[in-house]
Motif scaffolding. Structure first.
Motif, PDB file in Angstrom:
ATOM      1  N   ARG A  92       0.811  -1.223   0.000  1.00  0.00           N
ATOM      2  CA  ARG A  92       0.000   0.000   0.000  1.00  0.00           C
ATOM      3  C   ARG A  92       0.842   1.269   0.000  1.00  0.00           C
ATOM      4  N   TRP A  93       1.928   1.306   0.751  1.00  0.00           N
ATOM      5  CA  TRP A  93       2.719   2.529   0.878  1.00  0.00           C
ATOM      6  C   TRP A  93       4.094   2.423   0.230  1.00  0.00           C
ATOM      7  N   LEU A  94       4.295   1.449  -0.635  1.00  0.00           N
ATOM      8  CA  LEU A  94       5.584   1.311  -1.321  1.00  0.00           C
ATOM      9  C   LEU A  94       5.532   1.967  -2.694  1.00  0.00           C
ATOM     10  N   LEU A  95       6.662   2.500  -3.135  1.00  0.00           N
ATOM     11  CA  LEU A  95       6.742   3.019  -4.490  1.00  0.00           C
ATOM     12  C   LEU A  95       6.766   1.865  -5.486  1.00  0.00           C
ATOM     13  N   ARG A  96       7.537   0.853  -5.152  1.00  0.00           N
ATOM     14  CA  ARG A  96       7.585  -0.342  -5.987  1.00  0.00           C
ATOM     15  C   ARG A  96       6.651  -1.349  -5.346  1.00  0.00           C
ATOM     16  N   THR A  97       5.487  -1.481  -5.927  1.00  0.00           N
ATOM     17  CA  THR A  97       4.478  -2.319  -5.294  1.00  0.00           C
ATOM     18  C   THR A  97       4.856  -3.784  -5.449  1.00  0.00           C
ATOM     19  N   THR A  98       4.165  -4.545  -6.228  1.00  0.00           N
ATOM     20  CA  THR A  98       4.499  -5.968  -6.320  1.00  0.00           C
ATOM     21  C   THR A  98       5.804  -6.167  -7.078  1.00  0.00           C
ATOM     22  N   VAL A  99       6.517  -7.206  -6.694  1.00  0.00           N
ATOM     23  CA  VAL A  99       7.791  -7.530  -7.325  1.00  0.00           C
ATOM     24  C   VAL A  99       7.748  -8.948  -7.863  1.00  0.00           C
ATOM     25  N   ASP A 100       8.495  -9.163  -8.943  1.00  0.00           N
ATOM     26  CA  ASP A 100       8.677 -10.506  -9.469  1.00  0.00           C
ATOM     27  C   ASP A 100       9.594 -11.252  -8.500  1.00  0.00           C
ATOM     28  N   PRO A 101       9.173 -12.390  -7.983  1.00  0.00           N
ATOM     29  CA  PRO A 101       9.973 -13.087  -6.967  1.00  0.00           C
ATOM     30  C   PRO A 101      11.415 -13.374  -7.388  1.00  0.00           C
TER      31      PRO A 101
END
Length: 190
Positions: free
Chosen positions: A39-48
Motif C-alpha cells: 500500500r505505501w511502497l513506491l515499488r508495489t508488487t515484485v517478481d519473486p
C-alpha cells in the motif's frame, strides 16, 4: 565486494540483521507482495525471481548494504542503505559516496513492535560509525504515518513536505515527505 569495514550479522535491538540469502528471501516473499505491505511502497508488487536476484547481488555491491531482520529464526523485516554521491562541486571529492538512502520493511504479522525503528537505528549506526557517511535520507508518502514516525524516533528531521508530489495508484497525487539526519546530529544524540 562487500566493504571490509562492515561485519554481518549485527544486532538491531532484539533482532539480528543478516545479509540476505535465498532461504531468507523466500520468507520475505511470503508477505512482500501482500496489499497491506505494498500500500505505501513506491515499488508495489515484485517478481519473486528478480527480487531475489537483486537482493543477492546487493551483497557484493559496496554501495549496497542490505539485510534481513531475524528474530527466533524468522525473517520479520528487511533494511537497506544505498550509498550514493551527495551534491558537490566537481573540484573536490568529499561529496562522492557521502550519503545514503535508508529503507525498511516489516512483515505485517510483526508490525507495531518497534522492529522498523530497531532496523533503522542499526543502519544509521552503520552509516555514521562504520561507513563514515555525512548524511542519510529517507522518504515516504505523507499518509504513511507509521513510516515517518520511525524516522522521527531515530532522530531524523523532516526536510521536505512535497505537496501532491507523489503518485499513488489508488489515491492519485498525494503529499510526500523527505527526512534526513547528518552524522554530527547522530553522534550528538547517540
Amino acid at each position: 565486494m562487500t566493504s571490509p569495514d562492515v561485519a554481518w550479522p549485527r544486532p538491531a535491538g532484539p533482532l539480528e540483521l543478516r545479509t540476505p540469502t535465498r532461504a531468507a528471501l523466500e520468507q520475505v516473499l511470503t508477505w512482500r507482495n501482500r496489499p497491506e505491505v505494498t500500500r505505501w511502497l513506491l515499488r508495489t508488487t515484485v517478481d519473486p525471481e528478480a527480487f531475489t536476484t537483486a537482493w543477492l547481488d546487493s551483497v557484493e555491491d559496496p554501495a549496497q548494504h542490505t539485510a534481513v531482520a531475524v528474530i527466533d529464526g524468522t525473517v520479520v523485516g528487511t533494511g537497506s542503505l544505498h550509498v550514493q554521491d551527495g551534491m558537490g562541486q566537481f573540484q573536490g571529492d568529499a561529496w562522492r559516496g557521502s550519503e545514503a538512502t535508508l529503507g525498511y520493511l516489516i512483515d505485517p504479522a510483526h508490525a507495531g513492535r518497534g522492529y522498523a525503528t530497531d532496523i533503522a537505528r542499526a543502519l544509521l549506526g552503520l552509516a555514521f560509525t562504520e561507513l563514515g557517511l555525512h548524511r542519510v535520507t529517507a522518504g515516504c508518502f505523507a499518509d504513511n504515518a507509521a513510516s515517518w514516525r520511525v524516522m522521527e524516533r531515530v532522530g531524523m528531521r523532516r526536510e521536505q513536505h512535497g505537496i501532491r508530489d507523489s503518485w499513488h495508484e489508488e489515491l492519485g497525487w498525494i503529499d510526500g515527505f523527505t527526512y534526513a539526519i547528518l552524522a554530527e546530529e547522530w553522534h550528538r544524540a547517540s
